[in-house]
Design a protein around this motif. Sequence first.
Motif, short mmCIF file in Angstrom:
data_model
loop_
_atom_site.label_atom_id
_atom_site.label_comp_id
_atom_site.label_asym_id
_atom_site.label_seq_id
_atom_site.Cartn_x
_atom_site.Cartn_y
_atom_site.Cartn_z
N GLY A 102 0.39 30.84 18.50
CA GLY A 102 0.28 31.94 19.46
C GLY A 102 1.22 33.08 19.13
O GLY A 102 1.86 33.12 18.07
N GLY A 103 1.30 34.02 20.07
CA GLY A 103 2.14 35.20 19.87
C GLY A 103 2.26 35.99 21.15
O GLY A 103 1.74 35.59 22.21
N ASP A 104 2.95 37.11 21.07
CA ASP A 104 3.13 37.96 22.25
C ASP A 104 1.96 38.92 22.45
O ASP A 104 1.94 39.66 23.44
CB ASP A 104 4.42 38.77 22.11
CG ASP A 104 5.65 37.87 22.12
OD1 ASP A 104 5.64 36.87 22.86
OD2 ASP A 104 6.61 38.17 21.38
N ASP A 105 1.01 38.93 21.53
CA ASP A 105 -0.13 39.84 21.64
C ASP A 105 -1.37 39.17 22.22
O ASP A 105 -2.45 39.75 22.22
CB ASP A 105 -0.46 40.44 20.28
CG ASP A 105 -0.80 39.36 19.25
OD1 ASP A 105 -0.57 38.17 19.53
OD2 ASP A 105 -1.30 39.73 18.17
N SER A 106 -1.23 37.94 22.70
CA SER A 106 -2.35 37.24 23.33
C SER A 106 -1.84 36.45 24.52
O SER A 106 -0.65 36.11 24.59
CB SER A 106 -3.05 36.31 22.33
OG SER A 106 -2.15 35.34 21.82
N LYS A 182 -4.24 33.66 12.22
CA LYS A 182 -3.52 32.78 11.30
C LYS A 182 -4.44 31.71 10.71
O LYS A 182 -4.13 31.15 9.65
CB LYS A 182 -2.36 32.08 12.03
CG LYS A 182 -1.24 33.00 12.45
CD LYS A 182 -0.15 32.18 13.14
CE LYS A 182 0.98 33.07 13.63
NZ LYS A 182 2.03 32.29 14.35
N ILE A 183 -5.53 31.43 11.38
CA ILE A 183 -6.42 30.36 10.93
C ILE A 183 -7.23 30.85 9.73
O ILE A 183 -7.95 31.84 9.83
CB ILE A 183 -7.33 29.88 12.07
CG1 ILE A 183 -6.48 29.19 13.15
CG2 ILE A 183 -8.42 28.96 11.56
CD1 ILE A 183 -7.26 28.67 14.31
N LYS A 184 -7.11 30.14 8.63
CA LYS A 184 -7.83 30.47 7.41
C LYS A 184 -8.73 29.30 7.01
O LYS A 184 -8.26 28.17 6.89
CB LYS A 184 -6.85 30.77 6.27
CG LYS A 184 -5.79 31.81 6.60
CD LYS A 184 -6.40 33.18 6.88
CE LYS A 184 -5.30 34.21 7.16
NZ LYS A 184 -5.87 35.54 7.54
N LEU A 185 -9.99 29.61 6.81
CA LEU A 185 -10.94 28.59 6.35
C LEU A 185 -10.67 28.31 4.87
O LEU A 185 -10.72 29.21 4.04
CB LEU A 185 -12.37 29.09 6.54
CG LEU A 185 -13.48 28.04 6.54
CD1 LEU A 185 -13.36 27.11 7.74
CD2 LEU A 185 -14.85 28.71 6.54
N VAL A 186 -10.35 27.06 4.55
CA VAL A 186 -9.98 26.71 3.17
C VAL A 186 -11.03 25.85 2.49
O VAL A 186 -10.96 25.62 1.28
CB VAL A 186 -8.62 25.98 3.14
CG1 VAL A 186 -7.51 26.89 3.59
CG2 VAL A 186 -8.65 24.72 3.99
N GLU A 187 -11.99 25.38 3.26
CA GLU A 187 -13.04 24.53 2.67
C GLU A 187 -14.28 24.60 3.55
O GLU A 187 -14.18 24.61 4.78
CB GLU A 187 -12.54 23.09 2.57
CG GLU A 187 -13.44 22.17 1.79
CD GLU A 187 -12.87 20.76 1.68
OE1 GLU A 187 -13.54 19.89 1.06
OE2 GLU A 187 -11.77 20.51 2.22
N ARG A 290 2.64 32.60 23.06
CA ARG A 290 3.93 32.19 22.49
C ARG A 290 4.75 31.44 23.53
O ARG A 290 5.34 30.39 23.24
CB ARG A 290 4.70 33.40 21.99
CG ARG A 290 6.02 33.02 21.30
CD ARG A 290 6.84 34.26 20.96
NE ARG A 290 6.13 35.16 20.08
CZ ARG A 290 6.06 35.01 18.76
NH1 ARG A 290 6.65 33.99 18.20
NH2 ARG A 290 5.40 35.89 18.03
N SER A 291 4.79 31.97 24.73
CA SER A 291 5.54 31.33 25.81
C SER A 291 4.94 29.97 26.16
O SER A 291 5.66 28.98 26.36
CB SER A 291 5.57 32.23 27.04
OG SER A 291 6.18 31.59 28.13
#
Length: 438
Positions: A102-106, A182-187, A290-291
């Motif tokens: 998470g983060g402060d922008d969501s 942040k989620i990246k599809l790797v397969e 984030r919180s």
Amino acid sequence: MNRMKRWLGNLGVLLALIAGLAAWIVLPWYGVAIVVAVLAAWLLLTQRGRQTLAVTGIGISSLPQRWGASMVIIVGIAGVVGVLVAMLAMGEGFKATLNRTGGDDSAIMLRGGSQSETNSVITREQVPLIANLAGIAKGRDGRPLVSAEASQVINMVTKADGTDANAQMRGVDQAGWELRPKIKLVEGRRFNPGMRELVVGKGAQRQYVGLEVGKQIELANQQWTIVGAFESGDSHDSELWADVETLASTYQRTSYQSVTAKLDGKDGFKQLKAAMAADPRLKLDVQTTRSYYGKQSEGLTKVIAILGTVVGTIMAIGAVFGALNTMYAAVAGRAREIATMRALGFRGLPVVIAVMLETMLLALLGGALGAAVAWLLFNGYSVSTLGSNFSQVMFQFRVSPELIWNGMKWALGIGLVGGLFPALRAARLPVTEALRAA
């Protein structure tokens, strides 16, 4: 009278030692640097300081002759520091993993009073009301960036020992992917809406059996196909993702567990919170992601910190007794040497500090050894534990510089306690009695 005076003197030393340890615990690194600088200046610039260096040099030069006894101190303190740092590294790793989520922008919205998604319920009628609130950003298509999500705990078999464990299955839609960059599809690929397809985190793949891309698993008496794998570097790595409506129909869900939204600028959270409070139909709690995820780690981190401190204290007491025995024996073996220096004009203070410096050097070596072992064996070591959603969260031990610093402070504190009383004994040793005994 002399006995009473000695008893009062020892009590004063003990009280001063307790106060010194309390100050040492809270002393920051720059405070320690100042203490070291002052001590170094005293050793180099004063007569007694130079006497102390001379006595210390003699003691250190004799360490090879009593290396076995000295190793008792080093190994004992290394064990304390190694165990303490390793245990605290587990809590630090778990906390770091959730803090990266998470983060402060969501923002995430749950039912009022809910501590986690598992015990939260948000009705379908509430979702359009949430989407129209102020403070929520809009996507390229002009629609609010809102993801209503379902959370389901499922049973999986672990690779480590073949036992059953809880895993979290999350139902999301397209916005759910956009909200988590942040989620990246790797397969493989993403799941198709309306299909019983799963995309799994790499952490879940490493932990559970049968999550390789292309395989099928049975959930709720239905066959699900693994079509992709992703990495995020946070707690989502431990999850299995599916289409939210497919998950809801499979598990007969008529509501959601949470709603995540992208915030519109710096004031987005304040606007969203105020707008939600003004709508009586939305009795929901809202907080930044984030919180939210940061709070999920607080309980376990505190438990680990308390447990690590208790275990470390018990081991430290044993290490202190080992240091006391070793240094008392060292003082007794050097009684004639110390008495000769006293007869030549060396005062009691240089003798006390010299014995203390010798003990602190051994403690420093033990602390460095324990910290190095903890870092080599545990830093980056992957484990899982039960999170707040009653599902396993994969994380890595994190041996941070702060933990190593705290471990070194413990080591030097043990050295302080273990060396003080033998040092006082050396300084109080009558010259004539020591020479006669030798």
